[in-house]
Design an enzyme around this catalytic site. Structure first.
Site, short mmCIF file in Angstrom:
data_model
loop_
_atom_site.label_atom_id
_atom_site.label_comp_id
_atom_site.label_asym_id
_atom_site.label_seq_id
_atom_site.Cartn_x
_atom_site.Cartn_y
_atom_site.Cartn_z
N ASP A 106 16.46 -19.98 -48.06
CA ASP A 106 17.40 -19.81 -49.16
C ASP A 106 16.78 -19.01 -50.30
O ASP A 106 17.27 -19.05 -51.43
CB ASP A 106 17.87 -21.19 -49.66
CG ASP A 106 19.22 -21.09 -50.37
OD1 ASP A 106 19.98 -20.16 -50.08
OD2 ASP A 106 19.49 -21.96 -51.22
N ASP A 144 20.90 -18.33 -42.71
CA ASP A 144 20.47 -17.43 -43.79
C ASP A 144 19.16 -16.70 -43.52
O ASP A 144 18.82 -15.77 -44.25
CB ASP A 144 20.32 -18.16 -45.14
CG ASP A 144 21.64 -18.62 -45.73
OD1 ASP A 144 22.67 -18.12 -45.31
OD2 ASP A 144 21.61 -19.50 -46.59
N ASP A 297 27.11 -28.28 -51.80
CA ASP A 297 26.34 -27.05 -51.66
C ASP A 297 25.16 -26.99 -52.61
O ASP A 297 24.25 -26.20 -52.42
CB ASP A 297 27.22 -25.83 -51.93
CG ASP A 297 28.35 -25.71 -50.94
OD1 ASP A 297 28.21 -26.22 -49.83
OD2 ASP A 297 29.39 -25.12 -51.28
#
Length: 477
Positions: A106, A144, A297
């Site tokens: 991330d 990701d 989230d």
């Protein structure tokens, strides 16, 4: 990304551990596992009188969701994975595991964490892989990690690519029935050609394909078209036979859902198609809920925590599972334009220096998946066996093969398969058998646990090889 929470998996009904029978369009079949210990299931059980419970129970807790492995711990990964896989095996269902442990995940955003370095990451993978057993499991590997690389230097990108490629091969060697998918971003982020090159660099040739739209909300038709474009771009790079899975946990189905990137404070999202491996699309292996609906989230709430209001908001406008279709059929035409904000990650948006492509490349026809030639040894008689071959994946300079050994009309206690390598071929790795190579001659014998076969029963072994793929003439005894 999206998961600081511990366990989260969920599924649907009952089918085989393996992809048995004829799948509906994709390469997989079976029933996805519903974890009875997931956060949403526990919340429903603890809140029977809440006004939101019925909707959340019927439209969220009833469905399969991915189990996230995001809290890095070398001491617990084996037991956690074994417990989940064994529970799924006990009810003949297929678990979905989301591995989220890559270092610098991330890009240090709200879901930062994972392994401290790539050496520890490979140690974790080496303990994760054997815990899978030998049955079918779907693995969403490192959301990701490929679409979001703006915080990495060129050497760090290369090191991450190698780590992911090694992880795929480690998983496949431990469990050849594992289905592994790599990060494909989503249709409003990187172009299909950029994403295909990133997938190829990270070893997608060793995997089963790629996943898209994790925790995002792009319309289903956009994602399917994007997937076709990636498959076509991969074929241009010499990588064929790959498939897509799509996260439909909050993409609103055909039309998508508007709003900014963070789901914690945005109610204009809806559950999309319910999880299924019967997609009706030859390029798509499954519609799955990778991001568990209702789990935060990281914008307003702790990443991965279950927030009932979020789950209720997503589910209240969705169809009840008892009336919802279980297959999607052809991808519908979207009626809204998706947001151009790039993010597969529900916990942080990619930096503005990584803009989305203005439009995805036009859909293209993907190459047909590899098909199995007819059995390359005669049908087995009593007390004998037959062996058939399938090229399950191929790329420039190499391929992956799978051999199925089938007993005849009588049970057998062991088997041996032999063939001759074609010019330029060599085997670099083999699983579920003992390999002996003498010149061009190949001999594979059963292991202690897969040699005894009942009449008509089968066992499989697989291998990685260099050279051009070609169907060998097999002998089984």
């Amino acid at each position: 990304m999206a998961a600081a929470a511990a366990a989260v998996t969920v599924g649907v009904a009952a089918a085989g551990w393996f992809a048995t029978g004829s799948a509906s369009a994709g390469t997989l079949s079976g029933t996805l596992y519903r974890d009875p210990t997931s956060q949403v299931v526990r919340w429903v059980a603890a809140n029977p009188n809440d006004s939101r419970t019925t909707v959340i129970r019927d439209r969220v807790a009833s469905q399969s969701q991915a189990h996230w492995l995001s809290a890095f711990n070398l001491g617990t990964v084996t037991s956690e994975v074994s417990a989940l896989v064994n529970a799924a095996n006990a009810v003949s269902q297929v678990p979905v595991l989301s591995v989220y442990e890559i270092p610098n995940r991330d890009c240090g955003g709200a879901s930062a964490g994972g392994a401290a370095d790539l050496n520890q990451y490979q140690q974790w993978i080496s303990q994760f892989a054997p815990a899978l057993g030998t049955r079918m499991v779907i693995i969403v590997l490192e959301t990701d990690a490929l679409a979001l690389q703006t915080c990495l230097s060129a050497s760090e990108v290369q090191a991450r690519d190698q780590a992911i490629a090694t992880a795929v091969q480690t998983i496949k060697a431990a469990d050849p029935n594992a289905k592994v998918y790599l990060d494909g971003g989503h249709s409003a982020w990187n172009s299909a050609s950029v994403q295909a090159n990133r997938l190829a660099a990270a070893g997608v040739q060793f995997a089963d394909g790629f996943f898209t739209d994790v925790a995002n909300y792009q319309p289903l038709a956009n994602e399917a078209a994007y997937g076709r474009s990636i498959i076509s771009a991969l074929a241009g790079l010499g990588v064929s036979g790959k498939h897509q899975i799509i996260d439909t946990s909050r993409n609103g189905g055909a039309t998508g859902a508007a709003g900014d990137w963070c789901g914690d404070d945005n109610s204009d999202r809806r559950i999309g198609l319910y999880p299924t491996l019967a997609t009706g699309d030859a390029n798509i292996d499954g519609y799955v809920w990778v991001k568990p609906p209702g789990e935060a989230d990281g914008c307003l709430f702790t990443p991965g925590s279950f927030v009932p209001d979020l789950a209720f908001s997503l589910a209240s406008s969705a169809q009840n599972p008892s009336t919802a279709p279980t297959t999607s059929g052809p991808s519908p035409t979207p009626t809204t334009t998706p947001s151009a904000r790039p993010s597969t990650s529900p916990s942080t948006a990619p930096p503005s220096s990584s803009p989305p492509s203005s439009s995805s490349p036009p859909p293209s026809t993907s190459p047909p998946p590899s098909t199995s030639p007819p059995p390359s040894s005669a049908p087995p008689a009593g007390g004998s066996c037959a062996a058939s071959y399938q090229t399950t994946s191929s790329w420039q300079g190499g391929f992956q093969g799978q051999v199925t050994v089938t007993a005849g009309a009588s049970a057998i206690s062991n088997w041996t398969v032999t063939w001759t390598l074609a010019g330029g071929q060599s085997i670099s790795q083999l699983w579920n058998g003992t390999l002996t190579v003498n010149g061009a001659g190949v001999t594979v014998r059963n292991l202690s646990w897969n040699g005894a076969l009942a009449a008509g029963a089968s066992a499989q072994f697989g291998f990685l090889a260099s050279g051009s793929a070609s169907a060998p003439t097999l002998s089984c005894s």
